[in-house]
Design a protein around this motif. Sequence first.
Motif, mmCIF file in Angstrom:
data_model
loop_
_atom_site.group_PDB
_atom_site.id
_atom_site.type_symbol
_atom_site.label_atom_id
_atom_site.label_comp_id
_atom_site.label_asym_id
_atom_site.label_seq_id
_atom_site.Cartn_x
_atom_site.Cartn_y
_atom_site.Cartn_z
ATOM 1 N N ILE A 24 -96.569 -43.531 11.865
ATOM 2 C CA ILE A 24 -96.076 -42.656 10.930
ATOM 3 C C ILE A 24 -96.178 -41.446 10.129
ATOM 4 O O ILE A 24 -96.460 -40.735 10.351
ATOM 5 C CB ILE A 24 -95.546 -43.874 9.882
ATOM 6 C CG1 ILE A 24 -93.972 -45.153 10.497
ATOM 7 C CG2 ILE A 24 -94.640 -43.446 8.688
ATOM 8 C CD1 ILE A 24 -94.128 -46.098 9.276
ATOM 9 N N LEU A 74 -89.052 -39.654 13.082
ATOM 10 C CA LEU A 74 -89.264 -41.619 12.859
ATOM 11 C C LEU A 74 -88.727 -41.793 14.193
ATOM 12 O O LEU A 74 -88.931 -42.691 15.294
ATOM 13 C CB LEU A 74 -88.528 -41.925 11.696
ATOM 14 C CG LEU A 74 -90.229 -41.814 10.426
ATOM 15 C CD1 LEU A 74 -89.322 -42.235 9.331
ATOM 16 C CD2 LEU A 74 -91.386 -42.476 10.588
ATOM 17 N N TYR A 79 -88.661 -45.323 15.690
ATOM 18 C CA TYR A 79 -87.478 -45.861 14.491
ATOM 19 C C TYR A 79 -86.232 -45.619 14.224
ATOM 20 O O TYR A 79 -85.688 -44.916 15.056
ATOM 21 C CB TYR A 79 -88.086 -46.138 13.194
ATOM 22 C CG TYR A 79 -89.546 -46.081 12.739
ATOM 23 C CD1 TYR A 79 -89.296 -47.652 11.821
ATOM 24 C CD2 TYR A 79 -90.203 -46.045 13.458
ATOM 25 C CE1 TYR A 79 -90.560 -47.952 11.453
ATOM 26 C CE2 TYR A 79 -91.963 -46.783 13.083
ATOM 27 C CZ TYR A 79 -91.983 -47.386 12.094
ATOM 28 O OH TYR A 79 -92.709 -48.626 12.557
#
Length: 91
Positions: A26, A73, A78
């Motif tokens: 991240i 992301l 994600y």
Amino acid sequence: MKNIKVELSEYNPYWEEQFVYEKNRIVEALGNKVVGIEHIGSTSIRGLKAKPIIDILIGVQSLDEVPNFIENLSEIDYEYVLKPELISIMS
């Protein structure tokens, strides 16, 4: 209402390693836009049975920036799920 069965797993010390791995991914994806990242939820508590899902909280300077994070992301697998209570923030 439908009964939903929740399966709990014994504490797994690997959950902490999984969090660190995801945290690094991240930070790499979002860079200096991240103020902090925390491992939250039941998997963050040593010795506690939990649903084996790593919950992560990302701190940012402003919620107005959140729409700009979705693409970065998604590039690290994600998935963005729209939450109706956030529609006013995202507009």
